[in-house]
Design a protein around this motif. Sequence first.
Motif, PDB file in Angstrom:
ATOM      1  N   LEU A 132     -60.795 118.303   1.868  1.00  0.00           N
ATOM      2  CA  LEU A 132     -61.512 119.406   2.496  1.00  0.00           C
ATOM      3  C   LEU A 132     -60.601 120.586   2.804  1.00  0.00           C
ATOM      4  O   LEU A 132     -61.072 121.687   3.067  1.00  0.00           O
ATOM      5  CB  LEU A 132     -62.148 118.944   3.815  1.00  0.00           C
ATOM      6  CG  LEU A 132     -63.135 117.778   3.739  1.00  0.00           C
ATOM      7  CD1 LEU A 132     -63.487 117.331   5.140  1.00  0.00           C
ATOM      8  CD2 LEU A 132     -64.369 118.191   2.974  1.00  0.00           C
ATOM      9  N   LEU A 133     -59.280 120.354   2.807  1.00  0.00           N
ATOM     10  CA  LEU A 133     -58.344 121.350   3.316  1.00  0.00           C
ATOM     11  C   LEU A 133     -57.710 122.202   2.237  1.00  0.00           C
ATOM     12  O   LEU A 133     -57.008 123.158   2.550  1.00  0.00           O
ATOM     13  CB  LEU A 133     -57.226 120.648   4.109  1.00  0.00           C
ATOM     14  CG  LEU A 133     -57.676 119.695   5.211  1.00  0.00           C
ATOM     15  CD1 LEU A 133     -56.467 119.065   5.897  1.00  0.00           C
ATOM     16  CD2 LEU A 133     -58.539 120.417   6.222  1.00  0.00           C
ATOM     17  N   GLY A 134     -57.914 121.856   0.971  1.00  0.00           N
ATOM     18  CA  GLY A 134     -57.250 122.586  -0.098  1.00  0.00           C
ATOM     19  C   GLY A 134     -55.832 122.063  -0.300  1.00  0.00           C
ATOM     20  O   GLY A 134     -55.303 121.309   0.521  1.00  0.00           O
ATOM     21  N   PRO A 135     -55.176 122.457  -1.397  1.00  0.00           N
ATOM     22  CA  PRO A 135     -53.843 121.925  -1.711  1.00  0.00           C
ATOM     23  C   PRO A 135     -52.822 122.162  -0.600  1.00  0.00           C
ATOM     24  O   PRO A 135     -52.066 121.272  -0.234  1.00  0.00           O
ATOM     25  CB  PRO A 135     -53.463 122.651  -3.008  1.00  0.00           C
ATOM     26  CG  PRO A 135     -54.756 123.081  -3.599  1.00  0.00           C
ATOM     27  CD  PRO A 135     -55.670 123.367  -2.445  1.00  0.00           C
ATOM     28  N   VAL A 136     -52.779 123.377  -0.042  1.00  0.00           N
ATOM     29  CA  VAL A 136     -51.787 123.675   0.996  1.00  0.00           C
ATOM     30  C   VAL A 136     -52.078 122.855   2.242  1.00  0.00           C
ATOM     31  O   VAL A 136     -51.179 122.252   2.842  1.00  0.00           O
ATOM     32  CB  VAL A 136     -51.789 125.181   1.325  1.00  0.00           C
ATOM     33  CG1 VAL A 136     -50.841 125.473   2.483  1.00  0.00           C
ATOM     34  CG2 VAL A 136     -51.382 125.989   0.092  1.00  0.00           C
ATOM     35  N   GLY A 137     -53.331 122.809   2.645  1.00  0.00           N
ATOM     36  CA  GLY A 137     -53.692 122.037   3.819  1.00  0.00           C
ATOM     37  C   GLY A 137     -53.413 120.562   3.640  1.00  0.00           C
ATOM     38  O   GLY A 137     -52.988 119.881   4.573  1.00  0.00           O
ATOM     39  N   VAL A 157     -53.974 123.468  11.901  1.00  0.00           N
ATOM     40  CA  VAL A 157     -55.146 123.622  12.757  1.00  0.00           C
ATOM     41  C   VAL A 157     -56.097 124.654  12.143  1.00  0.00           C
ATOM     42  O   VAL A 157     -57.314 124.478  12.150  1.00  0.00           O
ATOM     43  CB  VAL A 157     -54.740 124.038  14.185  1.00  0.00           C
ATOM     44  CG1 VAL A 157     -55.984 124.236  15.056  1.00  0.00           C
ATOM     45  CG2 VAL A 157     -53.816 123.003  14.804  1.00  0.00           C
ATOM     46  N   GLY A 158     -55.521 125.715  11.592  1.00  0.00           N
ATOM     47  CA  GLY A 158     -56.355 126.716  10.925  1.00  0.00           C
ATOM     48  C   GLY A 158     -57.085 126.147   9.731  1.00  0.00           C
ATOM     49  O   GLY A 158     -58.261 126.479   9.487  1.00  0.00           O
ATOM     50  N   VAL A 201     -49.539 122.437  20.322  1.00  0.00           N
ATOM     51  CA  VAL A 201     -50.552 122.271  19.276  1.00  0.00           C
ATOM     52  C   VAL A 201     -51.695 121.376  19.743  1.00  0.00           C
ATOM     53  O   VAL A 201     -52.835 121.538  19.297  1.00  0.00           O
ATOM     54  CB  VAL A 201     -49.904 121.701  17.994  1.00  0.00           C
ATOM     55  CG1 VAL A 201     -50.962 121.345  16.953  1.00  0.00           C
ATOM     56  CG2 VAL A 201     -48.933 122.704  17.410  1.00  0.00           C
ATOM     57  N   ARG A 202     -51.411 120.465  20.667  1.00  0.00           N
ATOM     58  CA  ARG A 202     -52.433 119.513  21.102  1.00  0.00           C
ATOM     59  C   ARG A 202     -53.671 120.240  21.633  1.00  0.00           C
ATOM     60  O   ARG A 202     -54.806 119.876  21.307  1.00  0.00           O
ATOM     61  CB  ARG A 202     -51.855 118.588  22.174  1.00  0.00           C
ATOM     62  CG  ARG A 202     -52.885 117.611  22.725  1.00  0.00           C
ATOM     63  CD  ARG A 202     -52.256 116.619  23.692  1.00  0.00           C
ATOM     64  NE  ARG A 202     -53.279 115.897  24.422  1.00  0.00           N
ATOM     65  CZ  ARG A 202     -53.999 114.878  23.948  1.00  0.00           C
ATOM     66  NH1 ARG A 202     -53.784 114.462  22.709  1.00  0.00           N
ATOM     67  NH2 ARG A 202     -54.902 114.279  24.680  1.00  0.00           N
ATOM     68  N   GLY A 203     -53.469 121.278  22.450  1.00  0.00           N
ATOM     69  CA  GLY A 203     -54.613 122.010  22.986  1.00  0.00           C
ATOM     70  C   GLY A 203     -55.454 122.625  21.884  1.00  0.00           C
ATOM     71  O   GLY A 203     -56.695 122.601  21.943  1.00  0.00           O
ATOM     72  N   GLU A 204     -54.796 123.194  20.863  1.00  0.00           N
ATOM     73  CA  GLU A 204     -55.542 123.765  19.738  1.00  0.00           C
ATOM     74  C   GLU A 204     -56.332 122.695  18.996  1.00  0.00           C
ATOM     75  O   GLU A 204     -57.484 122.897  18.614  1.00  0.00           O
ATOM     76  CB  GLU A 204     -54.581 124.462  18.780  1.00  0.00           C
ATOM     77  CG  GLU A 204     -53.975 125.754  19.300  1.00  0.00           C
ATOM     78  CD  GLU A 204     -53.186 126.443  18.206  1.00  0.00           C
ATOM     79  OE1 GLU A 204     -53.752 126.686  17.129  1.00  0.00           O
ATOM     80  OE2 GLU A 204     -51.992 126.717  18.430  1.00  0.00           O
ATOM     81  N   THR A 332     -66.532 127.432  14.505  1.00  0.00           N
ATOM     82  CA  THR A 332     -65.291 127.483  15.280  1.00  0.00           C
ATOM     83  C   THR A 332     -65.009 128.867  15.863  1.00  0.00           C
ATOM     84  O   THR A 332     -64.030 129.033  16.582  1.00  0.00           O
ATOM     85  CB  THR A 332     -64.088 127.077  14.407  1.00  0.00           C
ATOM     86  OG1 THR A 332     -63.937 128.008  13.325  1.00  0.00           O
ATOM     87  CG2 THR A 332     -64.265 125.681  13.844  1.00  0.00           C
ATOM     88  N   GLY A 333     -65.856 129.857  15.555  1.00  0.00           N
ATOM     89  CA  GLY A 333     -65.644 131.195  16.080  1.00  0.00           C
ATOM     90  C   GLY A 333     -66.283 131.365  17.443  1.00  0.00           C
ATOM     91  O   GLY A 333     -66.588 130.389  18.136  1.00  0.00           O
ATOM     92  N   PRO A 334     -66.511 132.616  17.871  1.00  0.00           N
ATOM     93  CA  PRO A 334     -67.160 132.857  19.165  1.00  0.00           C
ATOM     94  C   PRO A 334     -68.500 132.140  19.243  1.00  0.00           C
ATOM     95  O   PRO A 334     -69.262 132.104  18.274  1.00  0.00           O
ATOM     96  CB  PRO A 334     -67.339 134.385  19.176  1.00  0.00           C
ATOM     97  CG  PRO A 334     -66.268 134.897  18.255  1.00  0.00           C
ATOM     98  CD  PRO A 334     -66.134 133.871  17.179  1.00  0.00           C
ATOM     99  N   LEU A 335     -68.783 131.570  20.397  1.00  0.00           N
ATOM    100  CA  LEU A 335     -70.003 130.783  20.558  1.00  0.00           C
ATOM    101  C   LEU A 335     -71.238 131.643  20.298  1.00  0.00           C
ATOM    102  O   LEU A 335     -71.375 132.740  20.845  1.00  0.00           O
ATOM    103  CB  LEU A 335     -70.068 130.206  21.972  1.00  0.00           C
ATOM    104  CG  LEU A 335     -68.991 129.169  22.311  1.00  0.00           C
ATOM    105  CD1 LEU A 335     -69.061 128.814  23.794  1.00  0.00           C
ATOM    106  CD2 LEU A 335     -69.141 127.931  21.453  1.00  0.00           C
ATOM    107  N   CYS A 336     -72.132 131.127  19.448  1.00  0.00           N
ATOM    108  CA  CYS A 336     -73.405 131.793  19.128  1.00  0.00           C
ATOM    109  C   CYS A 336     -73.193 133.192  18.564  1.00  0.00           C
ATOM    110  O   CYS A 336     -74.045 134.071  18.744  1.00  0.00           O
ATOM    111  CB  CYS A 336     -74.313 131.853  20.358  1.00  0.00           C
ATOM    112  SG  CYS A 336     -74.755 130.243  21.030  1.00  0.00           S
ATOM    113  N   ALA A 337     -72.094 133.416  17.855  1.00  0.00           N
ATOM    114  CA  ALA A 337     -71.803 134.759  17.333  1.00  0.00           C
ATOM    115  C   ALA A 337     -72.896 135.258  16.405  1.00  0.00           C
ATOM    116  O   ALA A 337     -73.112 136.465  16.281  1.00  0.00           O
ATOM    117  CB  ALA A 337     -70.453 134.761  16.608  1.00  0.00           C
TER     118      ALA A 337
END
Length: 450
Positions: A132-137, A157-158, A201-204, A332-337
């Motif tokens: 799901l993350l692509g080659p780099v991920g 995380v991104g 990183v844990r918080g993210e 994952t963006g602003p809620l209900c954007a």
Amino acid sequence: MARKRSKPREARAISSWDGWQQPGGNPAFRAARLERGWHSQADVAAAYAAHAAALGTPGDIDVRQVRRWESAKPGWPNTEARRVLGAMFGLSLGQLGFVPPHRARALPSDLTGEEPVRRRSFLQGVLGAASLLGPVGEDRLTAALVQARRYSDHALVGHLRAALDATARADGSTGPRQALPAAMEILAVVEHLARDASPSVRGELLGVGARAAEFTAWLHRDAGAPVHVTVFFHDRAVEWATVTGDGSMHAYVLLRKAQATDRNDAARMLDLSHAAAHGPWTLPPRAQAEALQQEARALALTGAPPDTVARTLDRAHQALEQAGEAEPASCTGPLCAGYTRDRLMAQSAISHREAGQPSRAVELLQQHLVDGAFAPRDRAFFTAHLSGALAAAGEPDQAAATGMSALRLAAAPGFGQALGELRRTAAQLRPHARRPAVRELRQALTAVTV
């Protein structure tokens, strides 16, 4: 010579690989089923059949298959079985003691000396999400697994955020059964890496995890999983939102729990939606608008006067007017954007329907289904509500024709909430069962349900 007995068909299909052995059998699977009150292997087989039927997944298992899953060689379940097990337990396959074959054959060399418990923790469902993350991920994920205690990769995380957003977009078109495996794998990655990640990183990670857990709850609900499964993932989302100090996300999960509450439990729906809209947190304007409209629906269901419902909807519109420009919907963006006026108006129509004003609901839904841009899932859901409003307004033929339109949108991807509303409409139309259009809808819906 006696003929060798062939392996049962379902066992061949579900346990597709025999290369990985666990010392002492598979205690993780046994512990998980005992925690859920399934005291015998026959209980597990019966629960599997019930969940498979709810998900529309073909196939049963027998006690021999359950015994195999609890053995030292549990195998790797096939796609259908993975979906059913995820719905049954609310856990990743790794947490149930299963290991993908490609991972058991390619353990990092510095893990071979680890004790069994530590080694299994590295095998808990994490590499299944690499695609799901692509080659780099994928490269970053592999490196993080080998050096988990020193893990400090913000870029990974991104990649996880991007994978979760892609899964959510796919769900809007293809339905929950297609999206659930990917969502569960992302959640397993977050759970695994967060144990040993650096504090920065844990918080993210847990922030992404809260979004993934809420989304997984949504998928399970739409797929028809038992209520306790949805509750499990909602609770996980609340936990991670709380420990990361994300009050807005905490409130948003309360909103989603209100939306997941059965309309027959309107008091609980009202408690949850009111807490989301008025609790000790600040929701973004668009999320505040959605929370207020959900409160309006709950008020209607509890028998509040129509003017009380209307005033609450007015506050929802006022909140939406305070928002900036709408953005593309994102998990994952602003809620209900992506929450728009058309969506608010369509949901307002549902409140009017619940308040005994079906003609007003019909008027709003017809207008905004034409004007608004909705994903296939949302269009199916609101069209199903339009069908019900037409039935309540005394238009059985038009209700049935509209219901068929909604069914064509919802049947193939399995949009469970839309199908549930259509079943409600079919019950409303029972007095008109001899009318050809109504009979066609009821027969078509019965076929889909079966």
